[in-house]
Design a protein around this motif. Sequence first.
Motif, PDB file in Angstrom:
ATOM      1  N   SER B  86      42.425   8.434 -23.157  1.00 29.66           N
ATOM      2  CA  SER B  86      41.293   9.059 -22.455  1.00 29.66           C
ATOM      3  C   SER B  86      41.481  10.563 -22.264  1.00 29.66           C
ATOM      4  CB  SER B  86      41.074   8.384 -21.098  1.00 29.66           C
ATOM      5  OG  SER B  86      40.748   7.033 -21.297  1.00 29.66           O
ATOM      6  N   LEU B  87      42.714  10.989 -22.012  1.00 33.07           N
ATOM      7  CA  LEU B  87      42.967  12.423 -21.818  1.00 33.07           C
ATOM      8  C   LEU B  87      42.843  13.198 -23.121  1.00 33.07           C
ATOM      9  CD1 LEU B  87      45.914  12.606 -19.257  1.00 33.07           C
ATOM     10  CD2 LEU B  87      43.560  13.403 -18.953  1.00 33.07           C
ATOM     11  N   GLU B  88      43.353  12.607 -24.191  1.00 35.31           N
ATOM     12  CA  GLU B  88      43.238  13.265 -25.506  1.00 35.31           C
ATOM     13  C   GLU B  88      41.760  13.393 -25.907  1.00 35.31           C
ATOM     14  OE1 GLU B  88      47.447  11.647 -27.509  1.00 35.31           O
ATOM     15  OE2 GLU B  88      45.596  10.488 -27.751  1.00 35.31           O
ATOM     16  N   PHE B  89      40.995  12.352 -25.607  1.00 35.11           N
ATOM     17  CA  PHE B  89      39.559  12.376 -25.922  1.00 35.11           C
ATOM     18  C   PHE B  89      38.865  13.467 -25.094  1.00 35.11           C
ATOM     19  CE2 PHE B  89      35.197  10.624 -25.108  1.00 35.11           C
ATOM     20  CZ  PHE B  89      34.720  10.778 -26.398  1.00 35.11           C
ATOM     21  N   ALA B  90      39.201  13.539 -23.809  1.00 36.97           N
ATOM     22  CA  ALA B  90      38.615  14.564 -22.928  1.00 36.97           C
ATOM     23  C   ALA B  90      38.972  15.964 -23.446  1.00 36.97           C
ATOM     24  CB  ALA B  90      39.111  14.363 -21.505  1.00 36.97           C
ATOM     25  N   ASP B  91      40.223  16.149 -23.879  1.00 39.27           N
ATOM     26  CA  ASP B  91      40.662  17.440 -24.427  1.00 39.27           C
ATOM     27  C   ASP B  91      39.912  17.801 -25.698  1.00 39.27           C
ATOM     28  OD1 ASP B  91      42.455  18.172 -22.571  1.00 39.27           O
ATOM     29  OD2 ASP B  91      44.249  17.575 -23.673  1.00 39.27           O
ATOM     30  N   LYS B  92      39.746  16.815 -26.535  1.00 34.93           N
ATOM     31  CA  LYS B  92      39.042  17.037 -27.814  1.00 34.93           C
ATOM     32  C   LYS B  92      37.619  17.543 -27.537  1.00 34.93           C
ATOM     33  CE  LYS B  92      38.112  16.074 -32.275  1.00 34.93           C
ATOM     34  NZ  LYS B  92      38.719  16.909 -33.300  1.00 34.93           N
ATOM     35  N   ILE B  93      36.933  16.893 -26.615  1.00 36.58           N
ATOM     36  CA  ILE B  93      35.560  17.291 -26.274  1.00 36.58           C
ATOM     37  C   ILE B  93      35.558  18.696 -25.679  1.00 36.58           C
ATOM     38  CG2 ILE B  93      33.679  16.818 -24.657  1.00 36.58           C
ATOM     39  CD1 ILE B  93      33.941  13.953 -25.179  1.00 36.58           C
ATOM     40  N   GLU B  94      36.475  18.946 -24.775  1.00 33.01           N
ATOM     41  CA  GLU B  94      36.556  20.258 -24.117  1.00 33.01           C
ATOM     42  C   GLU B  94      36.774  21.366 -25.156  1.00 33.01           C
ATOM     43  OE1 GLU B  94      35.987  21.254 -21.235  1.00 33.01           O
ATOM     44  OE2 GLU B  94      37.276  22.923 -20.643  1.00 33.01           O
ATOM     45  N   LYS B  95      37.688  21.107 -26.096  1.00 27.80           N
ATOM     46  CA  LYS B  95      37.991  22.127 -27.119  1.00 27.80           C
ATOM     47  C   LYS B  95      36.774  22.395 -27.999  1.00 27.80           C
ATOM     48  CE  LYS B  95      42.980  21.833 -27.269  1.00 27.80           C
ATOM     49  NZ  LYS B  95      43.967  20.790 -27.510  1.00 27.80           N
ATOM     50  N   LEU B  96      36.015  21.356 -28.300  1.00 29.04           N
ATOM     51  CA  LEU B  96      34.812  21.541 -29.116  1.00 29.04           C
ATOM     52  C   LEU B  96      33.793  22.384 -28.363  1.00 29.04           C
ATOM     53  CD1 LEU B  96      34.481  17.956 -30.608  1.00 29.04           C
ATOM     54  CD2 LEU B  96      34.856  20.055 -31.905  1.00 29.04           C
ATOM     55  N   PHE B  97      33.636  22.102 -27.082  1.00 23.89           N
ATOM     56  CA  PHE B  97      32.679  22.872 -26.280  1.00 23.89           C
ATOM     57  C   PHE B  97      33.116  24.336 -26.215  1.00 23.89           C
ATOM     58  CE2 PHE B  97      31.045  18.971 -23.675  1.00 23.89           C
ATOM     59  CZ  PHE B  97      30.149  18.684 -24.706  1.00 23.89           C
ATOM     60  N   ILE B  98      34.427  24.571 -26.050  1.00 23.73           N
ATOM     61  CA  ILE B  98      34.939  25.951 -25.993  1.00 23.73           C
ATOM     62  C   ILE B  98      34.705  26.654 -27.338  1.00 23.73           C
ATOM     63  CG2 ILE B  98      37.073  27.330 -25.872  1.00 23.73           C
ATOM     64  CD1 ILE B  98      38.069  25.305 -23.740  1.00 23.73           C
ATOM     65  N   GLU B 144      31.109   5.635 -21.073  1.00 19.99           N
ATOM     66  CA  GLU B 144      32.012   5.692 -19.924  1.00 19.99           C
ATOM     67  C   GLU B 144      33.141   6.695 -20.170  1.00 19.99           C
ATOM     68  OE1 GLU B 144      35.148   4.829 -17.168  1.00 19.99           O
ATOM     69  OE2 GLU B 144      35.319   4.352 -19.287  1.00 19.99           O
ATOM     70  N   GLN B 145      33.633   6.753 -21.407  1.00 20.63           N
ATOM     71  CA  GLN B 145      34.711   7.687 -21.729  1.00 20.63           C
ATOM     72  C   GLN B 145      34.212   9.139 -21.691  1.00 20.63           C
ATOM     73  OE1 GLN B 145      38.115   7.002 -22.192  1.00 20.63           O
ATOM     74  NE2 GLN B 145      37.467   5.022 -21.434  1.00 20.63           N
ATOM     75  N   ILE B 146      32.984   9.359 -22.105  1.00 22.88           N
ATOM     76  CA  ILE B 146      32.412  10.714 -22.041  1.00 22.88           C
ATOM     77  C   ILE B 146      32.259  11.114 -20.572  1.00 22.88           C
ATOM     78  CG2 ILE B 146      30.376  12.134 -22.555  1.00 22.88           C
ATOM     79  CD1 ILE B 146      29.927  10.329 -25.050  1.00 22.88           C
ATOM     80  N   TYR B 147      31.780  10.182 -19.769  1.00 22.65           N
ATOM     81  CA  TYR B 147      31.618  10.432 -18.329  1.00 22.65           C
ATOM     82  C   TYR B 147      32.974  10.749 -17.686  1.00 22.65           C
ATOM     83  CZ  TYR B 147      30.355   9.576 -13.443  1.00 22.65           C
ATOM     84  OH  TYR B 147      30.163   9.695 -12.091  1.00 22.65           O
ATOM     85  N   ARG B 148      33.971   9.964 -18.045  1.00 20.42           N
ATOM     86  CA  ARG B 148      35.336  10.177 -17.544  1.00 20.42           C
ATOM     87  C   ARG B 148      35.837  11.562 -17.959  1.00 20.42           C
ATOM     88  NH1 ARG B 148      39.694   6.241 -16.465  1.00 20.42           N
ATOM     89  NH2 ARG B 148      38.139   4.617 -16.655  1.00 20.42           N
ATOM     90  N   ALA B 149      35.576  11.939 -19.232  1.00 24.18           N
ATOM     91  CA  ALA B 149      36.004  13.252 -19.742  1.00 24.18           C
ATOM     92  C   ALA B 149      35.365  14.377 -18.920  1.00 24.18           C
ATOM     93  CB  ALA B 149      35.615  13.385 -21.214  1.00 24.18           C
ATOM     94  N   MET B 150      34.087  14.232 -18.616  1.00 25.10           N
ATOM     95  CA  MET B 150      33.376  15.268 -17.849  1.00 25.10           C
ATOM     96  C   MET B 150      33.967  15.392 -16.444  1.00 25.10           C
ATOM     97  SD  MET B 150      31.135  16.529 -19.874  1.00 25.10           S
ATOM     98  CE  MET B 150      30.414  16.110 -21.455  1.00 25.10           C
ATOM     99  N   LYS B 151      34.259  14.250 -15.849  1.00 21.20           N
ATOM    100  CA  LYS B 151      34.850  14.253 -14.506  1.00 21.20           C
ATOM    101  C   LYS B 151      36.219  14.944 -14.540  1.00 21.20           C
ATOM    102  CE  LYS B 151      33.413  11.659 -11.370  1.00 21.20           C
ATOM    103  NZ  LYS B 151      32.503  11.951 -10.229  1.00 21.20           N
TER     104      LYS B 151
END
Lengths: 160, 160
Positions: B86-98, B144-151
């Motif tokens: 879940s953390l790696e997924f959250a990081d991946k999304i964050e890096k794409l947004f950046i 749910e994983q996207i929601y978790r990443a945003m949180k």
Amino acid sequence: MSKITIISVGKPKEDYQKKAFEEYKKRLSKYCEVEFIEVQDQKIPDKCSKKDEEKILSIEGNLVLKRIPLDSYVFVLDVQGKELDSLEFADKIEKLFIASKSHLTFLIGGSLGVSSELIKRSDFRLSLSKMTFTHLMSKEILLEQIYRAMKIHHGEKYHK
Amino acid sequence: MSKITIISVGKPKEDYQKKAFEEYKKRLSKYCEVEFIEVQDQKIPDKCSKKDEEKILSIEGNLVLKRIPLDSYVFVLDVQGKELDSLEFADKIEKLFIASKSHLTFLIGGSLGVSSELIKRSDFRLSLSKMTFTHLMSKEILLEQIYRAMKIHHGEKYHK
């Protein structure tokens, strides 16, 4: 008839979650008896120290421990456990049934996970994914995988 | 505002599934715009040859391909893909947004999976688990994983 007991912490908050659980229970009734046991979850304080967390885990864990049926084979759901693919999971269940372990129990922790006592008490630590899922979603996924396993063993088609 | 598009094959059959999707869309609206696109699924015949399967996969895949928004970063959900926690997924999304990839698209195949064209078109093959999940359950898990990443990225507590 085989029996499956799922012991989880807390109750579903949303109506659609209850409906999902009941739907799988109904579908599974063709193959096995399914029992849901829900133990009381503890309120997590806003400022939750490591010690508070351990206390909550221990209280919730003890409530679960007391409800584990005797002579059942116990799986605990744990993200640190062993991942199986759907066929391996179906095989594992089938082998237990053949070995006269006709009562399987699955333990699902609360928001903070599972206590070390539950891990010690279990026969198998099962991870559904590398990802961390909510405990309610884990229950739905688990039910679907059990249903899939039953369909596989009965040689029935499964497209859903 | 960032945007997330989820393109999937077929519509939810059960009311509780629709409710789950809408609930996550509502919760996510605080962080990003979420769009659901559902393309028509094909009826799978009782006796489905390998050739039939390939034909269905190709028809469904082409319907999905046509709906992929331009300039979006494309994930395809595929059990053969790479598992992230879940953390790696959250990081991946964050890096794409950046990296100014502010529009992400997730592709979820139908009952038979994803076509090779969709895999070719994607930027990242993501596996949610070693287990095979239904495509509807995959959509709920993904949300749910996207929601978790945003949180996680907003430093908000997540106990649910």
